[in-house]
Write a protein that holds these residues in place. Structure first.
Motif, short mmCIF file in Angstrom:
data_model
loop_
_atom_site.label_atom_id
_atom_site.label_comp_id
_atom_site.label_asym_id
_atom_site.label_seq_id
_atom_site.Cartn_x
_atom_site.Cartn_y
_atom_site.Cartn_z
N ILE A 54 -5.39 10.01 3.04
CA ILE A 54 -5.39 10.31 1.83
C ILE A 54 -6.94 10.80 1.26
O ILE A 54 -7.89 10.34 1.34
N ILE A 82 -6.60 11.42 -5.09
CA ILE A 82 -5.45 10.70 -5.93
C ILE A 82 -6.02 11.15 -7.23
O ILE A 82 -7.06 10.81 -7.50
N ILE A 84 -1.61 13.63 -5.36
CA ILE A 84 -1.96 13.19 -4.21
C ILE A 84 -2.26 14.28 -3.17
O ILE A 84 -1.26 15.18 -2.95
#
Length: 134
Positions: A35, A38, A47
């Motif tokens: 990730i 975000i 995302i």
């Protein structure tokens, strides 16, 4: 990836965002999904992530949506009963884009950051959460 809260309800307040952030850390570790960014708005989430090529982007988003929704409903049970009438947290709608020749990583990250700017607030603050440093 972009997905919205069911009925486009403005439910992504600071507490829900923190819950999603913590849940996403666990998802990242368990499923080996990186990730990078975000971005939260009141009713949808952006995302920027990566994973092994064998994982389909729709599968990644399904994992994220199902686990975060379950965790949000555990932490905030009134959201399900009162705000969403016993239904799902996330809408079935989604957008999935990829980084390639036409779009590079910096452009996508800048877009995600700029989506979170609330122009109606006087201080023009950014509601951007960074999970990991690159």
């Amino acid at each position: 990836m972009v997905t919205a809260v069911k009925y486009r309800k403005a439910l992504l307040n600071n507490e829900v965002e923190e819950c999603i952030k913590e849940t996403m850390k666990g998802i990242s570790e368990r499923y080996e999904i990186v990730i990078d960014e975000i971005g939260f708005d009141q009713n949808h989430i952006h995302i920027f992530c990566g994973a092994h090529p064998s994982m389909a982007p729709t599968s990644i988003l399904s994992i994220i949506k199902s686990i975060t929704a379950r965790r949000i409903f555990e932490a905030f049970p009134t959201l399900k009963r009162k705000e969403l009438w016993g239904g799902a947290f996330w809408s079935i709608r989604k957008y999935i884009g990829t980084v390639g020749e036409a779009t590079n990583e910096k452009v996508v990250k800048r877009y995600i950051r700029n989506q979170s700017i609330d122009k109606s607030e006087s201080e023009n603050r950014i509601k951007q959460l960074k999970l990991f440093k690159i």
